[in-house]
Design a protein around this motif. Sequence first.
Motif, PDB file in Angstrom:
ATOM      1  N   TYR A   1     -30.590 -10.552 -13.048  1.00 46.81           N
ATOM      2  CA  TYR A   1     -29.216 -11.036 -13.178  1.00 46.81           C
ATOM      3  C   TYR A   1     -28.830 -11.888 -11.980  1.00 46.81           C
ATOM      4  O   TYR A   1     -28.241 -12.955 -12.123  1.00 46.81           O
ATOM      5  CB  TYR A   1     -28.271  -9.847 -13.301  1.00 46.81           C
ATOM      6  N   MET A   2     -29.169 -11.403 -10.786  1.00 45.27           N
ATOM      7  CA  MET A   2     -28.815 -12.166  -9.590  1.00 45.27           C
ATOM      8  C   MET A   2     -29.510 -13.506  -9.562  1.00 45.27           C
ATOM      9  O   MET A   2     -28.959 -14.504  -9.116  1.00 45.27           O
ATOM     10  CB  MET A   2     -29.182 -11.360  -8.330  1.00 45.27           C
ATOM     11  N   SER A   3     -30.759 -13.542 -10.077  1.00 40.94           N
ATOM     12  CA  SER A   3     -31.492 -14.811 -10.128  1.00 40.94           C
ATOM     13  C   SER A   3     -30.816 -15.800 -11.042  1.00 40.94           C
ATOM     14  O   SER A   3     -30.641 -16.969 -10.719  1.00 40.94           O
ATOM     15  CB  SER A   3     -32.925 -14.555 -10.596  1.00 40.94           C
ATOM     16  N   ILE A   4     -30.399 -15.335 -12.243  1.00 42.07           N
ATOM     17  CA  ILE A   4     -29.709 -16.216 -13.183  1.00 42.07           C
ATOM     18  C   ILE A   4     -28.369 -16.640 -12.620  1.00 42.07           C
ATOM     19  O   ILE A   4     -28.001 -17.808 -12.656  1.00 42.07           O
ATOM     20  CB  ILE A   4     -29.529 -15.502 -14.529  1.00 42.07           C
ATOM     21  N   ALA A   5     -27.623 -15.679 -12.070  1.00 37.01           N
ATOM     22  CA  ALA A   5     -26.295 -15.989 -11.555  1.00 37.01           C
ATOM     23  C   ALA A   5     -26.368 -17.034 -10.447  1.00 37.01           C
ATOM     24  O   ALA A   5     -25.521 -17.895 -10.341  1.00 37.01           O
ATOM     25  CB  ALA A   5     -25.613 -14.717 -11.038  1.00 37.01           C
TER      26      ALA A   5
ATOM     27  N   PRO B   1     -25.559 -25.539 -20.043  1.00 37.17           N
ATOM     28  CA  PRO B   1     -26.279 -24.654 -20.962  1.00 37.17           C
ATOM     29  C   PRO B   1     -25.665 -23.269 -21.121  1.00 37.17           C
ATOM     30  O   PRO B   1     -25.951 -22.584 -22.092  1.00 37.17           O
ATOM     31  CB  PRO B   1     -27.674 -24.561 -20.320  1.00 37.17           C
ATOM     32  N   VAL B   2     -24.806 -22.854 -20.190  1.00 35.82           N
ATOM     33  CA  VAL B   2     -24.197 -21.527 -20.280  1.00 35.82           C
ATOM     34  C   VAL B   2     -22.748 -21.616 -20.763  1.00 35.82           C
ATOM     35  O   VAL B   2     -22.364 -21.000 -21.748  1.00 35.82           O
ATOM     36  CB  VAL B   2     -24.267 -20.793 -18.922  1.00 35.82           C
ATOM     37  N   THR B   3     -21.920 -22.426 -20.074  1.00 30.92           N
ATOM     38  CA  THR B   3     -20.506 -22.522 -20.443  1.00 30.92           C
ATOM     39  C   THR B   3     -20.287 -23.428 -21.641  1.00 30.92           C
ATOM     40  O   THR B   3     -19.232 -23.363 -22.282  1.00 30.92           O
ATOM     41  CB  THR B   3     -19.688 -23.071 -19.269  1.00 30.92           C
ATOM     42  N   LYS B   4     -21.268 -24.300 -21.937  1.00 32.23           N
ATOM     43  CA  LYS B   4     -21.179 -25.272 -23.030  1.00 32.23           C
ATOM     44  C   LYS B   4     -20.100 -26.323 -22.794  1.00 32.23           C
ATOM     45  O   LYS B   4     -19.722 -27.050 -23.711  1.00 32.23           O
ATOM     46  CB  LYS B   4     -20.941 -24.593 -24.383  1.00 32.23           C
ATOM     47  N   LYS B   5     -19.599 -26.421 -21.569  1.00 34.22           N
ATOM     48  CA  LYS B   5     -18.600 -27.429 -21.252  1.00 34.22           C
ATOM     49  C   LYS B   5     -19.249 -28.798 -21.098  1.00 34.22           C
ATOM     50  O   LYS B   5     -20.411 -28.912 -20.719  1.00 34.22           O
ATOM     51  CB  LYS B   5     -17.859 -27.061 -19.960  1.00 34.22           C
TER      52      LYS B   5
END
Length: 426
Positions: free
Chosen positions: A43-47, A353-357
Amino acid sequence: MGRSSGKQTSTKFVLILSCGGLLGAALIADLLWASSSYSSSAYMSIASNWAPQIHQSTIIVPKKVDKKPQEGPAVKDNKDAIPDRVLSATFADLPGPELQWEKMAAAPVPRLDGAAIQIKNLLYVFAGYGTIDYVHSHVDIYNFTDNTWGGRFDMPKEMAHSHLGMATDGRYIYIVNGQYGPQCRGPTTHTFVLDTETKKWQDMPPLPVPRYAPATQLWRGRVHVMGGSKENRHTPGLEHWSLAVKNGKALENEWRTEIPIPRGGPHRACVVVDDRLFVIGGQEGDFMAKPGSPIFKCSRRNEVVYSDVYMLDDEMKWKVLPPMPKPDSHIEFAWVIVNNSIIIVGGTTEKHPVTKKMVLNGEVIQFNLDTLKWSVVGKLPYRVKTTLVGVWNGWLYFTSGQRDKGPDDPAPKKVIADMWRTKLSL
């Protein structure tokens, strides 16, 4: 004796069973700890990939300190200063040289999805959204000679207000449909021609079907209209039509069908240089009207931004050229020709890719027509889409559009009226 022996056996069995239970519990606890440790680490790596903190994957673009003031209006106070751009590597602009930008007189109104055509020292700026619920229906003019705005005049009532196709022969401006009204209303078939010397408008034959933000250019005596989005604002169109024109008049009553474009969609740059027609960047899909909404309220859909470059020449066949450095859309009036190169300013790229903004672009890029190679020739003061661009006496100008939320957030926010310029050396 027999009873005593049974007790010893029972005691040993209980002892062994207890030890086994303790060992099993220890193994299960160790396994759970390892699993938890791995999950936390993952999780920390992705964050860390998305957090806008300063760490190893962060890029810091320093602000250039001016040693000598440029010609023209200077930046007078800190509120006009260009901030440092600190951003996560995910959002990073492509590497490129810093440019020294000067803030000029702002446009009379902010504009999003407007249009612009330069004729000599004048930049004609058309229509566009003021807000999502309000659209402009007039033209403003910027004079590059004295760096002033003026000469406002109205557009025809039937003319679209945004997502226009537009081309010029140096006096007459040919305007092709676009979206009529605010929010996410559909496109029209109306076409017009403006005489920039008399400020008079004339109708031209309507397109066969409505199109939204088509690639448009004047080539070999014909107005070419390609791609764009269909009536629902989302489905890409592949059709390609042309109409013969001369001195501001249509020489035909109907549009002629031409070779379809290989990939449809809106928000592309369309350029003619040395008798070659180029269609650059763009996207497939766009916002649509929410079903049943009486005001055609915009509803989000999936869009695919691409870096494709196509060209038509004497053979009248589409040729695929080297792609842009990264996908780029919302650039239909964000280009100029300088020293046999196409210069493109800002735009939008693939979504986060995460927020799609939506992610805005902050580069000035060059397509060298001699080598057919792309390069980044500078950075903008901020990221911006649907900006309107001109060039005069070595100065590159851009105005209007929608800028980013800040140096560390490339998502779109404020619709602007700003005008900036920089000396461009290629």
